[in-house]
Scaffold this active site. Structure first.
Site, mmCIF file in Angstrom:
data_model
loop_
_atom_site.group_PDB
_atom_site.id
_atom_site.type_symbol
_atom_site.label_atom_id
_atom_site.label_comp_id
_atom_site.label_asym_id
_atom_site.label_seq_id
_atom_site.Cartn_x
_atom_site.Cartn_y
_atom_site.Cartn_z
ATOM 1 N N CYS A 88 -0.817 -0.186 4.462
ATOM 2 C CA CYS A 88 -0.293 0.150 3.137
ATOM 3 C C CYS A 88 1.074 0.833 3.237
ATOM 4 O O CYS A 88 1.168 1.982 3.670
ATOM 5 C CB CYS A 88 -1.307 1.047 2.430
ATOM 6 S SG CYS A 88 -0.721 1.827 0.934
ATOM 7 N N CYS A 103 1.443 4.063 1.278
ATOM 8 C CA CYS A 103 0.690 5.139 1.948
ATOM 9 C C CYS A 103 1.563 5.795 3.015
ATOM 10 O O CYS A 103 1.567 7.024 3.160
ATOM 11 C CB CYS A 103 -0.584 4.599 2.593
ATOM 12 S SG CYS A 103 -1.757 3.886 1.420
#
Length: 109
Positions: free
Chosen positions: A31, A34
């Site tokens: 991600c 993230c």
């Protein structure tokens, strides 16, 4: 303070049973957003080490807890106080957004 990696089987002990407020970062290695907020989470863990416990949950490796808390998008940051979820922030938001959300709840503890 270091950030603990929490798994499905340790979530209850590390988060729900914590005497300190807990910030939980739901993330995954693939991600991009993230990774963008990872340094912000690290800074918060350092700056609030006496007031807050910070943990991370890898949603790929721990789907049970991610499903239990309805994680549909990552990153998702949740704040728990006295074992109860009190707030959720979804997405790679600015540090100030996370801090304002956090401050709102830490004032009441």
């Amino acid at each position: 303070m270091s950030i603990s990696q929490v798994i499905d089987t340790s979530f209850h002990e590390e988060v729900i049973n914590s005497r300190q407020p807990v910030l939980v970062d739901f993330w995954a290695p693939w991600c991009g957003p993230c990774r963008m907020i990872a340094s912000t989470i690290d800074e918060i863990a350092h700056d609030y080490k006496d007031k807050l416990k910070v943990v991370k949950v890898n949603t790929d490796q721990n789907p049970t807890i991610a499903t239990e808390y309805g994680i549909r998008s990552i990153p998702t940051v949740m704040i728990f106080i006295n074992g109860k979820k009190v707030d959720t922030v979804v997405g790679a938001v600015p540090k100030l957004t996370l801090l304002n959300t956090l401050q709102k709840h830490l004032k009441s503890t």
